[in-house]
Scaffold this active site. Structure first.
Site, PDB file in Angstrom:
ATOM      1  N   GLY A  94      -0.457  -4.994   0.499  1.00 41.28           N
ATOM      2  CA  GLY A  94      -1.538  -4.733  -0.440  1.00 41.28           C
ATOM      3  C   GLY A  94      -1.257  -5.332  -1.812  1.00 41.28           C
TER       4      GLY A  94
ATOM      5  N   GLU B 197      -2.266  -8.873  -1.560  1.00 35.28           N
ATOM      6  CA  GLU B 197      -3.734  -8.916  -1.426  1.00 35.28           C
ATOM      7  C   GLU B 197      -4.411  -8.692  -2.777  1.00 35.28           C
ATOM      8  OE1 GLU B 197      -3.786  -6.107   1.906  1.00 35.28           O
ATOM      9  OE2 GLU B 197      -4.823  -7.642   3.071  1.00 35.28           O
TER      10      GLU B 197
ATOM     11  N   ALA C  20       0.865  -1.175   0.000  1.00 35.17           N
ATOM     12  CA  ALA C  20       0.000   0.000   0.000  1.00 35.17           C
ATOM     13  C   ALA C  20       0.905   1.229   0.000  1.00 35.17           C
ATOM     14  CB  ALA C  20      -0.867  -0.024   1.256  1.00 35.17           C
TER      15      ALA C  20
ATOM     16  N   GLU D  37       2.644  -6.590   7.146  1.00 31.20           N
ATOM     17  CA  GLU D  37       1.993  -5.511   7.907  1.00 31.20           C
ATOM     18  C   GLU D  37       2.287  -5.566   9.399  1.00 31.20           C
ATOM     19  OE1 GLU D  37       0.735  -7.159   5.446  1.00 31.20           O
ATOM     20  OE2 GLU D  37      -0.487  -5.865   4.173  1.00 31.20           O
TER      21      GLU D  37
END
Ligand code: NAD
Length: 590
Positions: free
Chosen positions: A102, A105, A63, A125
């Site tokens: 991310g 994901e 992210a 994370e």
């Protein structure tokens, strides 16, 4: 189409390419066109399958963490993944470099994943005090099973492409043209025909979960978490993936994420992450670096030996210089022993041990330092000795060699002034044990040349150190902090606490060890000598040292150590000493 996301058609397969240098982070300016491109392709008859790929050196590496803790602009990652899961034609992520957080994901939102053989995949994370907030905790277990997913999510450690293939996380590994391979794979799937199950609907691996074994695994992780919230939340989220329907587990993951992201622990860990990156930035990005091939180290004591090992571990040949043959052999024997211990613990192979030992050259002759590109002095903490050493170095070191001191407290400008080339001199303050501890203070002296600073900052990264550039002052940053903390710790004892109570407060807070345990490990004599040199005192610590209690190395310090053991045992003699000193000073212990 946008500058950050483009779509091309290869043999009937739509290739969506993300191009957001340097690491293709999923910033808002990527998410928006990505969402729009996928929405358009979903119903586009010209595309029989979709491949998501990235330009540059890596797949989406995560992210955009600068957006954390701020209101998220739509579409967020979860909306993109939800959209992906409504697409009935095959979707394939083509992964090279690192698919982290991310990024992974997003790939889990596709039906299939094809990875380059050098790729790494993971959900790190937890290292920022978070859990994967884009469905990672709910989708990963559906591919690799709950036990493996829990291990990956709680450790945050990435896995290789081949491990990911074995675990079921990727469907194919490419050893050549990744994109070609991914397009061919997508084409094959399209030809084979659906329906293609999105990851959210694959439940076979979850159904195999042994819940009792999972509970044991989660309890062990909880013990290791030592007060950290994120690993526990990760385990809870993976458990939800097993026990709750998909959408409920996804909603629970969100709630846990929101709680963590606004909590103090994650805020602190994110601060640390940015601070480390900031600290590594030094002016002179474009400056030509000096070539560093061979390292010279002067002094083969505690620090010299450890520093030499740090460089040998990074693959650098090292010349180790001592005052005499006996001290040299003692230093080399200690290095030998440390590597042997690593082999016996299984953290180093015998082959690697031999390779590292072959990098060492011992010497007692300064002339042998003439071919070194960086020379680090780690002799006694005494200005006269340091000046003499730098004077001799000046005579033998090649032009442009970088000359560094590992001094803990002394004035690096004064040391530099004892050479004819102060521009080449700086401090490299390692922490003990230097082959293990990651922090390296790089002390910029008054006249240190910018290219010298830039060269050693790069070099620090190559040997796995976290470099922090500091200025010349007594104790730089790390030891100044420790010294203030040490004084307060003595007050705690005088006012009523015992060393093990203070240490326990630290370990309960999540530290690997408390300050008194750390003092015993490092050796109490070092601080004692330093205090004496500066005319300072520490009533309890000084008395311990006067009694020869230097810590683990003498079997007694703030604690007692049974012969050969590193396990601290509370010592009634120390408690009596603390009571006596408090009484002498008229302090009522509470
Ligand atoms: P040490 O006493 O273990 O080792 C010093 C070594 O230097 C000895 O082996 C000695 O024989 C050798 N030596 C002395 N004069 C020499 C000379 N002229 N030429 C070649 N070798 C010489 O000390 P140490 O703990 O390794 O500390 C070394 C330096 O590192 C000091 O400046 C200290 O302040 C600094 N330092 C120590 C620590 C620590 O925790 N021990 C941490 C960071 C920095």
């Amino acid at each position: 189409m946008s500058n950050f996301v483009s779509v091309t058609n290869k043999h009937g397969v739509a290739v969506v390419t993300i191009d957001n240098p340097p690491v293709n982070a999923l910033s808002f300016h990527v998410r928006k066109p990505l969402y729009e491109a996928l929405a358009a392709l979903r119903d586009d008859p010209a595309a029989k399958a979709i491949v998501i790929a990235c330009a540059g050196r890596t797949f989406v590496a995560g992210a955009d963490i600068t957006e954390f803790g701020k209101p998220v602009e739509q579409p967020e990652l979860r909306a993109i993944i939800a959209l992906l899961e409504t697409i009935t034609k095959p979707t394939v992520a083509a992964i090279h470099g690192t698919a982290l957080g991310g990024g992974l994901e997003l790939a889990l939102g596709c039906h299939f994943r094809v990875a380059d053989q050098g790729a790494k995949l993971g959900l790190p994370e937890v290292k920022l005090g978070l859990l994967p907030g884009g469905g990672g905790t709910v989708r990963l277990p559906r591919l690799v099973g709950a036990a493996k997913a829990l291990g990956m999510i709680v450790s945050g450690a990435p896995t290789s492409a081949s491990e990911a293939k074995a675990a079921g996380l990727v469907d194919a590994v490419s050893d050549d043209e990744l994109l070609e391979e991914a397009v061919r794979f997508a084409n094959e799937m399209a030809d084979r025909g659906g329906p293609f199950l999105p990851v959210r609907d694959r439940n076979d691996r979850l159904a195999e979960t042994d819940l009792a074994a999972f509970g044991v695994q989660a309890a062990e992780l909880a013990k290791k978490a030592r007060g950290l919230e994120a690993p526990l939340a990760c385990a809870e989220a993976v458990r939800n993936a097993i026990t709750l329907p998909f959408d409920e587990a996804l909603a629970a993951e969100r709630r846990l994420f929101v709680k963590l992201v606004s909590g103090d622990q994650s805020r602190a860990q994110r601060h640390l992450f940015f601070a480390e990156r900031e600290a590594a930035k030094v002016p002179g990005k474009d400056l030509q670096r000096r070539k560093i091939a061979r390292i010279g180290i002067i002094g083969a004591g505690t620090m010299g030996g450890g520093i030499a090992m740090a460089f040998a571990n990074g693959g650098f040949p090292v010349t180790l210089l001592e005052t005499g043959e006996e001290a040299l052999q003692r230093g080399l024997a200690m290095i030998d022993k440390n590597y042997a211990v690593s082999v016996s613990r299984g953290s180093l192979t015998e082959g690697a041990r031999l390779q590292r030992l072959a990098l060492f050259k011992g010497s007692t002759d300064y002339a042998d330092l003439a071919d070194c590109d960086l020379i680090i002095e780690a002799v006694f903490e005494d200005m006269a000795v340091k000046k003499e050493v730098f004077g001799r170095l000046d005579a033998v070191a090649k032009p442009d060699a970088i000359l560094a001191t590992n001094t803990s407290y002394l004035d690096v400008d004064a040391i530099a002034a004892s050479t004819s080339r102060p521009q080449d001199v700086l401090g490299l303050h390692f922490f003990s044990p230097a082959n293990v501890m990651k922090l390296l203070e790089i002390v910029r002296a008054d006249k240190t040349a910018p290219d010298v600073l830039a060269t050693v900052t790069d070099l620090a990264r190559r040997i796995g150190k976290v470099a922090v550039v500091v200025g010349v002052c007594h104790g730089f940053v790390g030891n100044r902090m420790l010294s203030a903390r040490g004084a307060e710790n003595e007050f705690l004892l005088l006012e009523g606490a015992t060393p093990d109570q203070v240490d326990k407060a630290f370990t309960d807070f999540g530290w690997p060890m408390g300050p008194f345990q750390m003092g015993d490990l490092a050796g109490l004599d070092i601080g004692w000598r330093n205090r004496k040199a500066r005319g300072q005192t520490a009533v309890i610590a000084d008395t311990l040292c006067e009694e020869g209690r230097f810590g683990q190395k003498t079997g007694r310090g703030w604690y007692r150590y049974e012969s050969g053991s590193r396990e601290p045992v509370a010592d009634p003699e120390v408690e009596a000493l603390i009571r006596d000193k408090a009484a002498e000073l008229g302090i009522d212990r509470a």
